[in-house]
Scaffold this active site. Structure first.
Site, PDB file in Angstrom:
ATOM      1  N   GLU A  42       0.837  -1.213   0.000  1.00 31.23           N
ATOM      2  CA  GLU A  42       0.000   0.000   0.000  1.00 31.23           C
ATOM      3  C   GLU A  42       0.864   1.251   0.000  1.00 31.23           C
ATOM      4  OE1 GLU A  42      -3.107  -0.469  -1.139  1.00 31.23           O
ATOM      5  OE2 GLU A  42      -3.502  -1.751   0.580  1.00 31.23           O
ATOM      6  N   SER A  76     -24.700   7.442 -16.888  1.00 30.28           N
ATOM      7  CA  SER A  76     -24.410   6.344 -15.965  1.00 30.28           C
ATOM      8  C   SER A  76     -25.576   6.170 -15.019  1.00 30.28           C
ATOM      9  CB  SER A  76     -23.122   6.607 -15.185  1.00 30.28           C
ATOM     10  OG  SER A  76     -23.394   7.431 -14.091  1.00 30.28           O
ATOM     11  N   GLY A 143     -13.015   1.875  -1.275  1.00 32.85           N
ATOM     12  CA  GLY A 143     -11.617   1.495  -1.447  1.00 32.85           C
ATOM     13  C   GLY A 143     -11.457   0.299  -2.368  1.00 32.85           C
ATOM     14  N   SER A 145     -11.795   0.580  -5.742  1.00 29.91           N
ATOM     15  CA  SER A 145     -11.429   1.104  -7.059  1.00 29.91           C
ATOM     16  C   SER A 145     -12.577   1.123  -8.052  1.00 29.91           C
ATOM     17  CB  SER A 145     -10.260   0.327  -7.663  1.00 29.91           C
ATOM     18  OG  SER A 145      -9.117   0.608  -6.934  1.00 29.91           O
ATOM     19  N   ASP A 191      -4.303   0.589  -9.307  1.00 29.59           N
ATOM     20  CA  ASP A 191      -5.712   0.233  -9.475  1.00 29.59           C
ATOM     21  C   ASP A 191      -6.041  -0.050 -10.938  1.00 29.59           C
ATOM     22  OD1 ASP A 191      -5.672   0.867  -6.824  1.00 29.59           O
ATOM     23  OD2 ASP A 191      -6.736   2.764  -7.047  1.00 29.59           O
ATOM     24  N   TYR A 243      -4.158  11.775   1.230  1.00 33.71           N
ATOM     25  CA  TYR A 243      -3.438  10.969   0.243  1.00 33.71           C
ATOM     26  C   TYR A 243      -2.294  11.779  -0.378  1.00 33.71           C
ATOM     27  CZ  TYR A 243      -2.591   7.766  -3.637  1.00 33.71           C
ATOM     28  OH  TYR A 243      -1.994   6.900  -4.529  1.00 33.71           O
TER      29      TYR A 243
HETATM   30  C1  GLA Z   1      -5.353   4.274  -3.988  1.00 27.61           C
HETATM   31  C2  GLA Z   1      -4.609   4.727  -5.238  1.00 27.61           C
HETATM   32  C3  GLA Z   1      -3.525   3.742  -5.636  1.00 27.61           C
HETATM   33  C4  GLA Z   1      -2.622   3.380  -4.454  1.00 27.61           C
HETATM   34  C5  GLA Z   1      -3.452   3.055  -3.234  1.00 27.61           C
HETATM   35  C6  GLA Z   1      -2.604   2.866  -1.998  1.00 27.61           C
HETATM   36  O1  GLA Z   1      -6.065   3.109  -4.252  1.00 27.61           O
HETATM   37  O2  GLA Z   1      -5.509   4.879  -6.298  1.00 27.61           O
HETATM   38  O3  GLA Z   1      -2.775   4.258  -6.712  1.00 27.61           O
HETATM   39  O4  GLA Z   1      -1.712   4.417  -4.197  1.00 27.61           O
HETATM   40  O5  GLA Z   1      -4.425   4.046  -2.946  1.00 27.61           O
HETATM   41  O6  GLA Z   1      -1.820   1.741  -2.120  1.00 27.61           O
END
Ligand code: GLA
Length: 401
Positions: A42, A76, A143, A145, A191, A243
């Site tokens: 991560e 969408s 989380g 994606s 992701d 982030y």
């Molecule tokens: C998010 C971001 C990724 C990665 C993760 C942490 O999902 O989109 O690119 O940095 O956080 O691992």
């Protein structure tokens, strides 16, 4: 107890229905791309390091029909109104004019913009107007994606329809560029690579410097194990706040230590890092350096000793994110602790942090016990009920029909 899987919606049918509401033209095709969980690794991707994600069965689907108006029109199931942009205006849209586009539409339109830039000659020859309808059963803000799943589905669709001839890593790069410049989230490439390149029953070991990918068999099912997702339902966004701050600390740490990126350091460099950096930057660096090592150790353990041997690595990863990188929240810590107390082999938060989901590796016959224990803990702590469901490793982006 909330243990339902959020996949009640059939995204293929929903996308085709939404396309019918947008146009009389029949679909030229249907493409899809999945969400992902990260098994381990991560905040290593934007440090040129290693990650080990897997694609999950939840997918985003794009149903696409041509139009003769030279516009991209996207709709969408999570928005009221379609958004239209003339193809001729696409180039000037991002990043400078992104505020003029409603937020969800920046993902598909950002991908179209990035693809045009990645294959300008093919796009000039073949880019034509399209109506694109998107539907998804990837939980949003968990989380998992959901954004990379939209990017992947649109990228494979346009690559086919506009005959761009881009390979899968190039499609992932276009997805990340959309995320960075059209949406404004300073994320890495994990992701998009996971969503586009995922493989059934396997994780992918991705070297984020070279973009080389190796498939790593998980063997969960054969070992009687299940991977549970525990969505805390604490919403997060990577376009703001923590982030980007973490990313900036990593860059500052690398610069202070005289390396291009934290990938260039290993465990032996940590003494020097501790002497030369302030405490916070040092702990950010220590997370990334030790996490890269944990990814490689996890792959080695999976291959030599099987999935029952990776529990301590998952737990060490969580502790490092909680204490050194400081991206966990009480709900994620509670989910991990309760799962382990109820017998999970290992557990950790997954994704960017500040909310979202944790994962737990659990004996199949303990799923109910772990689910109940986590749910009970959330009630006791006064947290909103979590959503807990099993996932298996699924295929990446593909054409459905
Ligand atoms: C998010 C971001 C990724 C990665 C993760 C942490 O999902 O989109 O690119 O940095 O956080 O691992």
């Amino acid at each position: 107890m909330t243990a339902a899987s959020p996949d009640a919606l059939d995204p293929r049918k929903a996308a085709l229905d939404a396309l019918t509401r947008l146009t009389d033209a029949p679909a030229a095709g249907v493409w899809s791309s999945p969400g992902r969980v990260n098994l381990i690794g991560e905040h290593t991707d934007y440090n040129d390091g290693f990650v080990l994600p897997l694609a999950i069965p939840h997918r985003t689907v794009a149903a696409v029909a041509p139009n003769s108006e030279n516009v991209l029109r996207v709709t969408s199931t999570f928005a009221d109104a379609p958004v239209s942009v003339a193809l001729a205006d696409l180039e000037g849209l991002f990043p400078q004019a992104r505020e003029s586009i409603t937020e969800w539409a920046r993902y598909p339109l950002g991908v179209a913009w990035a693809l045009q830039a990645a294959a300008p000659d093919a796009a000039a020859a073949h880019a034509a107007g399209l109506d694109i309808a998107i539907a998804s059963n990837v939980p949003v803000g968990a989380g998992l994606s959901s954004s990379a799943a939209i990017e992947g589905a649109v990228a494979v669709a346009l690559n086919d329809l506009w005959q761009l001839g881009l390979d899968r890593p190039a499609l992932a790069r276009a997805g990340r560029r959309a995320e960075n410049e059209a949406v404004g989230a300073p994320t890495g490439i994990m992701d998009q690579m996971a969503s586009i390149l995922g493989a059934a029953d396997a994780a992918i070991l991705l070297d984020c410097r070279s973009l080389e990918v190796e498939t790593v068999d998980l063997g969960f099912d054969a070992a009687g194990l299940t991977l549970l997702v525990m969505d805390t339902r604490v919403q997060h966004s990577h376009a703001s706040g923590g982030y980007g701050e973490r990313r900036a600390s990593c860059e500052a740490g690398a610069a202070a230590l005289g390396v291009t990126s934290l990938r260039d350091l290993d465990i032996n460099d940590l003494d020097r890092a501790e002497r030369e950096l302030d405490d916070v930057t040092f702990r950010r660096v220590r997370h990334v350096v030790t996490e890269n090592q944990r990814v490689l150790d996890t792959v080695r353990m999976l291959r030599s000793n099987g999935p029952r041997s990776i529990g301590d690595l998952l737990l060490a990863s969580h502790a490092s994110m909680r204490d050194d990188f400081e991206i966990s929240v009480p709900e994620l810590d509670a989910a991990v602790d309760a799962a382990v107390e109820a017998g999970a082999i290992g557990a950790r938060m997954t994704g960017g942090g500040f909310g979202g989901a944790a994962i737990a590796l659990v004996d199949r016959d303990r799923i109910a016990e772990v689910t109940d224990a986590v749910t009970r803990t959330f009630v006791e702590r006064g947290f909103a009920a979590p959503t807990i469901f099993p996932v298996t490793a699924a295929d990446g982006a593909r054409r459905e029909s």
